[in-house]
Write an enzyme that holds these catalytic residues in place. Structure first.
Site, PDB file in Angstrom:
ATOM      1  N   GLY A 173       3.979  -3.573   0.256  1.00 51.91           N
ATOM      2  CA  GLY A 173       3.501  -2.774  -1.256  1.00 51.91           C
ATOM      3  C   GLY A 173       3.473  -2.427  -1.751  1.00 51.91           C
ATOM      4  N   THR A 187      -4.993 -10.501  -0.472  1.00 52.33           N
ATOM      5  CA  THR A 187      -6.118 -11.610  -0.816  1.00 52.33           C
ATOM      6  C   THR A 187      -5.335 -12.973  -0.694  1.00 52.33           C
ATOM      7  OG1 THR A 187      -6.624 -10.897  -3.366  1.00 52.33           O
ATOM      8  CG2 THR A 187      -8.613  -9.850  -2.285  1.00 52.33           C
ATOM      9  N   ASN A 217     -12.837  -6.152   0.000  1.00 52.01           N
ATOM     10  CA  ASN A 217     -12.575  -5.171  -1.465  1.00 52.01           C
ATOM     11  C   ASN A 217     -13.351  -4.438  -0.836  1.00 52.01           C
ATOM     12  OD1 ASN A 217     -13.503  -3.763  -3.471  1.00 52.01           O
ATOM     13  ND2 ASN A 217     -14.272  -5.586  -5.268  1.00 52.01           N
ATOM     14  N   HIS A 231     -11.212  -9.308 -14.063  1.00 49.53           N
ATOM     15  CA  HIS A 231      -9.816  -8.842 -12.990  1.00 49.53           C
ATOM     16  C   HIS A 231      -8.983  -8.447 -15.277  1.00 49.53           C
ATOM     17  CE1 HIS A 231     -12.201  -9.633  -9.445  1.00 49.53           C
ATOM     18  NE2 HIS A 231     -10.748  -8.731  -9.144  1.00 49.53           N
ATOM     19  N   LYS A 247      -3.527 -10.216 -12.239  1.00 42.23           N
ATOM     20  CA  LYS A 247      -3.658 -11.051 -10.626  1.00 42.23           C
ATOM     21  C   LYS A 247      -3.433 -12.031 -10.555  1.00 42.23           C
ATOM     22  CE  LYS A 247      -8.116 -11.362  -7.925  1.00 42.23           C
ATOM     23  NZ  LYS A 247      -7.445 -10.552  -6.592  1.00 42.23           N
TER      24      LYS A 247
HETATM   25  N1  LIG Z   1      -8.769  -5.275  -0.738  1.00 42.61           N
HETATM   26  C1  LIG Z   1      -9.152  -4.030  -1.705  1.00 42.61           C
HETATM   27  O1  LIG Z   1      -9.966  -3.699  -2.095  1.00 42.61           O
HETATM   28  C2  LIG Z   1      -8.629  -4.781  -3.091  1.00 42.61           C
HETATM   29  C3  LIG Z   1      -7.459  -5.396  -2.755  1.00 42.61           C
HETATM   30  N2  LIG Z   1      -6.265  -6.275  -3.889  1.00 42.61           N
HETATM   31  C4  LIG Z   1      -5.494  -7.211  -3.371  1.00 42.61           C
HETATM   32  O2  LIG Z   1      -3.923  -6.115  -2.997  1.00 42.61           O
HETATM   33  C5  LIG Z   1      -2.544  -7.087  -3.141  1.00 42.61           C
HETATM   34  C6  LIG Z   1      -2.404  -6.318  -4.043  1.00 42.61           C
HETATM   35  O3  LIG Z   1      -2.369  -5.664  -5.550  1.00 42.61           O
HETATM   36  P1  LIG Z   1      -1.803  -5.314  -6.349  1.00 42.61           P
HETATM   37  O4  LIG Z   1      -1.315  -3.957  -6.258  1.00 42.61           O
HETATM   38  O5  LIG Z   1      -2.901  -5.012  -7.885  1.00 42.61           O
HETATM   39  O6  LIG Z   1      -0.596  -5.699  -7.130  1.00 42.61           O
HETATM   40  P2  LIG Z   1       0.662  -5.645  -7.222  1.00 42.61           P
HETATM   41  O7  LIG Z   1       1.719  -7.051  -7.815  1.00 42.61           O
HETATM   42  O8  LIG Z   1       0.817  -4.401  -8.286  1.00 42.61           O
HETATM   43  O9  LIG Z   1       1.221  -5.029  -5.636  1.00 42.61           O
HETATM   44  C7  LIG Z   1       1.585  -6.201  -4.745  1.00 42.61           C
HETATM   45  C8  LIG Z   1       3.050  -5.267  -4.314  1.00 42.61           C
HETATM   46  O10 LIG Z   1       3.859  -5.882  -3.178  1.00 42.61           O
HETATM   47  C9  LIG Z   1       4.972  -6.276  -3.294  1.00 42.61           C
HETATM   48  N3  LIG Z   1       5.395  -7.249  -2.415  1.00 42.61           N
HETATM   49  C10 LIG Z   1       6.017  -8.068  -3.033  1.00 42.61           C
HETATM   50  N4  LIG Z   1       6.565  -8.872  -1.686  1.00 42.61           N
HETATM   51  C11 LIG Z   1       6.748  -7.883  -0.767  1.00 42.61           C
HETATM   52  C12 LIG Z   1       7.273  -7.945   0.411  1.00 42.61           C
HETATM   53  N5  LIG Z   1       7.548  -9.257   1.112  1.00 42.61           N
HETATM   54  N6  LIG Z   1       7.215  -6.882   1.334  1.00 42.61           N
HETATM   55  C13 LIG Z   1       6.576  -5.692   0.695  1.00 42.61           C
HETATM   56  N7  LIG Z   1       6.013  -5.998  -0.211  1.00 42.61           N
HETATM   57  C14 LIG Z   1       6.224  -6.955  -1.319  1.00 42.61           C
HETATM   58  C15 LIG Z   1       5.374  -6.415  -5.016  1.00 42.61           C
HETATM   59  O11 LIG Z   1       7.151  -6.533  -5.292  1.00 42.61           O
HETATM   60  P3  LIG Z   1       7.719  -6.874  -6.553  1.00 42.61           P
HETATM   61  O12 LIG Z   1       6.363  -6.505  -7.883  1.00 42.61           O
HETATM   62  O13 LIG Z   1       8.279  -6.811  -6.327  1.00 42.61           O
HETATM   63  O14 LIG Z   1       7.016  -8.320  -5.879  1.00 42.61           O
HETATM   64  C16 LIG Z   1       3.961  -5.197  -4.954  1.00 42.61           C
HETATM   65  O15 LIG Z   1       4.884  -3.817  -5.393  1.00 42.61           O
HETATM   66  C17 LIG Z   1      -3.682  -8.656  -4.040  1.00 42.61           C
HETATM   67  O16 LIG Z   1      -3.709  -9.446  -3.295  1.00 42.61           O
HETATM   68  C18 LIG Z   1      -5.117  -8.356  -4.906  1.00 42.61           C
HETATM   69  O17 LIG Z   1      -5.079  -8.786  -4.659  1.00 42.61           O
HETATM   70  C19 LIG Z   1      -6.134  -5.537  -5.139  1.00 42.61           C
HETATM   71  C20 LIG Z   1      -7.287  -4.284  -5.172  1.00 42.61           C
HETATM   72  C21 LIG Z   1      -8.160  -3.790  -4.570  1.00 42.61           C
HETATM   73  O1  LIG Z   2      -6.567  -7.708  -7.642  1.00 45.65           O
HETATM   74  C1  LIG Z   2      -7.598  -7.035  -8.163  1.00 45.65           C
HETATM   75  O2  LIG Z   2      -7.329  -6.506  -8.531  1.00 45.65           O
HETATM   76  C2  LIG Z   2      -8.317  -7.118  -6.732  1.00 45.65           C
HETATM   77  N1  LIG Z   2      -8.465  -8.009  -5.541  1.00 45.65           N
HETATM   78  C3  LIG Z   2      -9.730  -7.601  -4.867  1.00 45.65           C
HETATM   79  C4  LIG Z   2     -10.119  -9.465  -4.859  1.00 45.65           C
HETATM   80  O3  LIG Z   2      -9.445 -10.263  -4.626  1.00 45.65           O
HETATM   81  O4  LIG Z   2     -11.086  -9.960  -4.502  1.00 45.65           O
HETATM   82  C5  LIG Z   2     -10.882  -6.825  -5.270  1.00 45.65           C
HETATM   83  C6  LIG Z   2     -10.330  -6.199  -6.174  1.00 45.65           C
HETATM   84  O5  LIG Z   2     -11.549  -7.544  -7.139  1.00 45.65           O
HETATM   85  C7  LIG Z   2      -9.527  -5.918  -6.869  1.00 45.65           C
END
Ligand SMILES: NC(=O)C1=CN([C@@H]2O[C@H](COP(=O)(O)OP(=O)(O)OC[C@H]3O[C@@H](n4cnc5c(N)ncnc54)[C@H](OP(=O)(O)O)[C@@H]3O)[C@@H](O)[C@H]2O)C=CC1
Ligand SMILES: O=C(O)C1=N[C@H](C(=O)O)C[C@H](O)C1
Length: 249
Positions: free
Chosen positions: A10, A78, A105, A133, A137
């Site tokens: 990702g 998530t 998170n 958010h 998302k």
């Molecule tokens: N645990 C934490 O602290 C946090 C968790 N998150 C979570 O992280 C995840 C990503 O969030 P975010 O970065 O905002 O989302 P984005 O949509 O910006 O990023 C996700 C990326 O994954 C890529 N992707 C999709 N399918 C595949 C695949 N098969 N192989 C490799 N890459 C792939 C997407 O590509 P494409 O755009 O081409 O689909 C995109 O570039 C979410 O589930 C979010 O809830 C977010 C923030 C903090």
């Molecule tokens: O998608 C996000 O941006 C985030 N995803 C995580 C969640 O689903 O809890 C963590 C944070 O809230 C940001």
């Protein structure tokens, strides 16, 4: 100094790109693959640790692939249900060699917010969770909100506290939010926001609000790097980064 080889899945996304920069900036880590949807997963096979910031729809397939190859996984993606967690435990087996850290998170403040909410939960008659958010998302409620509600519900059940009162008999669908283990969770999607959450607690004559704001995705990086550095010493499934902060899960 030998550096731990790390792959990021990702990598072009909001979190993945921040993680790529953080890994590149860490002297003890080496970025060996930065992959997105169109890339061949096999390019991650040279890593010791694979970081996942993808989408709920693809994360399980990626984890199966990592576990089959003995690659440790740090998972920020998530959308994890109890069923998914049970499946993961099954894949890891009784005596796992591979470590998986699954954290809804990675920010220190969010971890503390969940911890404080869990502590406060039994003292108040009412409690609800509001997560806010950015509108790009894909999952709702957020993984953090679901985990917060689960921990609040468990703390109240352990203390023998009744369900929060609610006299609603007339409702437009969704007006009272999602029910997560008996706790109401409300989602806001607003341009300009990053990741925010309030836990609202109330009793006769007083309320308590516990609020956390991530105003930049850099807030998640110390937690991500801590998990990358320690996942190899924690075979099996670790949910949350609490153990890395000396907090009970
Ligand atoms: N645990 C934490 O602290 C946090 C968790 N998150 C979570 O992280 C995840 C990503 O969030 P975010 O970065 O905002 O989302 P984005 O949509 O910006 O990023 C996700 C990326 O994954 C890529 N992707 C999709 N399918 C595949 C695949 N098969 N192989 C490799 N890459 C792939 C997407 O590509 P494409 O755009 O081409 O689909 C995109 O570039 C979410 O589930 C979010 O809830 C977010 C923030 C903090
Ligand atoms: O998608 C996000 O941006 C985030 N995803 C995580 C969640 O689903 O809890 C963590 C944070 O809230 C940001």
């Amino acid at each position: 100094m030998s550096r731990t080889p790390v792959a990021v899945l990702g990598a072009a996304g909001r979190m993945g790109s921040e993680t790529v920069r953080a890994v590149q900036g860490a002297e003890d880590l080496e970025l060996v693959a930065a992959l997105d949807r169109e890339d061949d997963l096999e390019a991650a096979a040279g890593a010791e640790v694979v970081v996942h910031f993808t989408q709920p729809a693809v994360v399980m397939d990626h984890l199966r692939w990592c576990i089959d190859r003995g690659l440790h996984a740090v998972v920020g993606t998530t959308g994890f249900t109890d069923e998914r967690v049970a499946t993961l435990r099954g894949w890891l087996g009784e005596e796992p060699a591979t470590g998986v850290v699954l954290a809804p998170n990675f920010s220190i403040g969010a971890v503390l917010m969940m911890h404080f909410a869990e502590q406060a939960a039994r003292f108040y008659e009412s409690v609800e969770v509001v997560e806010l958010h950015h509108p790009d998302k894909v999952d709702a409620p957020s993984g953090t909100a679901v985990r917060t509600a689960q921990r609040i519900a468990a703390a109240r059940a352990a203390a023998g506290v009744a369900a929060p009162p609610d006299a609603t008999t007339e409702e437009r669908p969704g007006a009272r939010g999602a029910d997560v283990d008996g706790i109401r969770v409300h989602g806001v999607r607003l341009r300009g926001l990053v990741a925010h959450q309030e836990v609202l607690l109330g009793d006769e004559g007083e309320t308590l609000t516990i609020r956390h704001d991530s105003v930049s995705r850099s807030s998640f990086m110390p937690g991500v790097l801590a998990a990358v550095r320690q996942v190899g010493q924690r075979p099996g499934l670790t949910v949350g980064i609490e153990p890395f902060l000396g907090l009970a899960p």
